[in-house]
Write a protein that holds these residues in place. Structure first.
Motif, mmCIF file in Angstrom:
data_model
loop_
_atom_site.group_PDB
_atom_site.id
_atom_site.type_symbol
_atom_site.label_atom_id
_atom_site.label_comp_id
_atom_site.label_asym_id
_atom_site.label_seq_id
_atom_site.Cartn_x
_atom_site.Cartn_y
_atom_site.Cartn_z
ATOM 1 N N GLY A 288 31.612 62.822 64.378
ATOM 2 C CA GLY A 288 31.350 63.345 65.806
ATOM 3 C C GLY A 288 32.523 63.682 66.691
ATOM 4 N N HIS A 289 32.389 64.741 67.141
ATOM 5 C CA HIS A 289 33.319 65.179 68.139
ATOM 6 C C HIS A 289 33.883 64.438 69.207
ATOM 7 N N TRP A 290 32.985 63.418 69.851
ATOM 8 C CA TRP A 290 33.338 62.477 70.811
ATOM 9 C C TRP A 290 34.133 61.502 70.529
ATOM 10 N N ASN A 291 34.387 61.265 69.142
ATOM 11 C CA ASN A 291 35.505 60.146 68.969
ATOM 12 C C ASN A 291 36.687 60.668 69.130
ATOM 13 N N PHE A 292 37.047 61.749 69.812
ATOM 14 C CA PHE A 292 38.287 62.217 69.614
ATOM 15 C C PHE A 292 38.857 62.884 71.272
ATOM 16 N N THR A 293 40.079 62.982 71.404
ATOM 17 C CA THR A 293 40.271 63.334 72.468
ATOM 18 C C THR A 293 41.807 64.431 72.476
ATOM 19 N N ILE A 294 41.842 65.315 73.259
ATOM 20 C CA ILE A 294 42.919 66.325 73.141
ATOM 21 C C ILE A 294 44.280 65.348 73.100
ATOM 22 N N GLY A 295 45.192 65.666 72.189
ATOM 23 C CA GLY A 295 46.550 65.154 72.194
ATOM 24 C C GLY A 295 46.303 63.778 71.255
ATOM 25 N N GLN A 296 45.342 63.336 70.756
ATOM 26 C CA GLN A 296 45.288 62.282 69.866
ATOM 27 C C GLN A 296 45.717 62.465 68.393
ATOM 28 N N ARG A 297 46.480 61.196 68.075
ATOM 29 C CA ARG A 297 47.093 61.490 66.649
ATOM 30 C C ARG A 297 46.751 60.368 65.789
ATOM 31 N N ARG A 298 46.526 59.263 66.087
ATOM 32 C CA ARG A 298 46.071 58.112 65.517
ATOM 33 C C ARG A 298 44.628 58.198 65.061
ATOM 34 N N GLY A 299 44.428 57.663 63.934
ATOM 35 C CA GLY A 299 42.804 57.550 63.668
ATOM 36 C C GLY A 299 41.998 58.789 63.165
ATOM 37 N N LEU A 300 42.817 60.014 62.734
ATOM 38 C CA LEU A 300 42.047 61.259 62.157
ATOM 39 C C LEU A 300 41.991 60.851 60.862
ATOM 40 N N GLY A 301 42.410 60.095 60.004
ATOM 41 C CA GLY A 301 42.390 60.124 58.675
ATOM 42 C C GLY A 301 42.641 61.256 57.682
ATOM 43 N N LEU A 302 43.430 62.181 58.309
ATOM 44 C CA LEU A 302 43.789 63.310 57.655
ATOM 45 C C LEU A 302 45.146 63.279 57.016
ATOM 46 N N SER A 303 45.428 63.670 55.773
ATOM 47 C CA SER A 303 46.771 63.617 55.138
ATOM 48 C C SER A 303 47.439 64.923 55.434
ATOM 49 N N ALA A 304 48.757 64.984 55.811
ATOM 50 C CA ALA A 304 49.473 66.116 55.872
ATOM 51 C C ALA A 304 50.858 66.058 55.830
ATOM 52 N N ASP A 305 51.621 67.110 55.474
ATOM 53 C CA ASP A 305 53.197 66.830 55.587
ATOM 54 C C ASP A 305 53.645 66.631 56.856
ATOM 55 N N ARG A 306 53.173 66.797 58.018
ATOM 56 C CA ARG A 306 53.656 66.508 59.182
ATOM 57 C C ARG A 306 52.644 65.803 60.101
ATOM 58 N N PRO A 307 52.747 65.093 60.901
ATOM 59 C CA PRO A 307 51.802 64.462 61.876
ATOM 60 C C PRO A 307 50.938 65.508 62.603
ATOM 61 N N LEU A 308 49.644 65.378 62.532
ATOM 62 C CA LEU A 308 48.679 66.200 63.092
ATOM 63 C C LEU A 308 47.815 65.693 64.367
#
Length: 352
Positions: free
Chosen positions: A234-254
């Motif tokens: 659900g998109h309501w679990n996130f806010t612009i600028g959020q970095r923590r708690g995304l659960g995504l793996s990437a070669d640099r922070p998302l």
């Protein structure tokens, strides 16, 4: 003067009442009750502004007894639910990030609370709180203006920008020229039990789902090119600028850089993609005559931020574009942009 002081049971409002009484005013304490005991909120991890507050009410009553002033308890539960909690839910549902403290101050603390006291037959000249902010009447413009608090770490002027001129004309802010260290020292000297009481940590210290109560709705994390990077509930679990708690793996922070509520998509990108040169904001409240031409000042898009240099230009009657001299991160729709000129607040609006 006869002054009603909004008392939360904390050290700041307690010392505000103390200082006003020491100055020779007739002081009455008032505490608003807004925690619905019949509701169920879970996962609390600490003391937030919105949390069970029977102990805070008891503390305020005890402080009033120590100071030799009367105390009034005012039930604001239904008004708080409509103005603050319902707004909180609707803003997150719309993909925006609300600031409940801004709404609470303008619609509850400086509105419902003193109005309810008067409806109960209490007459008073001014309403005061323990906010770290000052107040002045600008003789040149004929407007009241909020001033930054002396304690830069505790300054709460950002949260008061939506107060109307009528509200500002009826209030006092006795802590504007004090630091937190001084306030705690004054409380100790007066023997107040709350001298070392910790500050509230946040609006709410549990999970936002406790308040939002939206059913899970699976959606996609995508990048700016539309590539699907993962799934969320659900998109309501996130806010612009959020970095923590995304659960995504990437070669640099998302970071969250966009939210599409219609498609239930959360757009993520790297730090550079999270920067914005400008924003638009609407529903402005001014503490100066409404500007008629572009102008420059300083602005905050978060209460804890150091004000930055900006240029403003009107888009229509109550919608302005704010251009940053240096790009800013985490420009979140639903939050507020608040303008300053040196120490004085000029106005503010909701980020579109």
């Amino acid at each position: 003067m006869k002054i009603l002081v909004g008392m939360s049971g904390g050290v700041d409002s307690s010392v505000a009442a103390l200082l006003l009484k020491q100055a020779g005013h007739e002081v009455i304490g008032a505490t608003m009750s807004f925690w619905d005991k019949d509701d169920t909120f879970r996962n609390l991890t600490g003391k937030g502004c919105f949390s069970p507050h029977d102990d805070d009410i008891a503390a305020a009553q005890k402080i009033c007894a120590q100071l030799g002033i009367s105390h009034l308890l005012i039930d604001c539960t239904q008004e708080y639910r409509r103005a603050v909690l319902d707004n909180f839910r609707s803003e997150y549902a719309a993909g925006r990030t609300p600031n409940p403290c801004v709404i609470c101050n303008a619609k509850i603390k400086f509105a419902v609370l003193p109005q309810a006291a008067r409806h109960q037959g209490l007459e008073f000249d001014k309403f005061a709180t323990g906010h770290y902010a000052g107040l002045r009447f600008n003789e040149d413009t004929g407007f009241y203006q909020i001033l930054r608090g002396l304690d830069a770490q505790k300054d709460q002027s950002y949260f008061l920008y939506r107060l109307s001129q009528k509200q500002l004309s009826q209030i006092m802010l006795p802590l504007g020229d004090k630091t937190k260290t001084e306030i705690r020292a004054l409380a100790r000297q007066a023997g107040l039990d709350v001298s070392d009481k910790p500050d509230s940590q946040d609006f709410y210290t549990g999970k936002l789902s406790d308040i939002l109560r939206f059913a899970p709705r699976p959606g996609n994390f995508i990048n700016r090119d539309g590539k699907i990077l993962g799934r969320h509930n659900g998109h309501w679990n996130f806010t612009i600028g959020q970095r923590r708690g995304l659960g995504l793996s990437a070669d640099r922070p998302l970071y969250v850089i966009g939210i599409n509520k219609e498609k239930n998509e959360v757009v993520v990108g790297c730090a550079e993609e999270a920067l914005y040169q400008n924003l638009t904001a609407s529903d402005w409240v001014w503490q100066i005559p409404v500007p008629t031409a572009p102008f420059r000042c300083r602005a905050k898009i978060r209460s804890s931020q150091t004000a930055v240099d900006v240029s403003l230009s009107a888009l229509d009657k109550n919608r302005w574009q704010v251009t940053f001299d240096k790009p800013q991160s985490a420009v979140a729709p639903g939050q507020s942009v608040v303008l300053y000129d040196d120490n004085a607040l000029l106005g503010g609006g909701f980020i579109d």
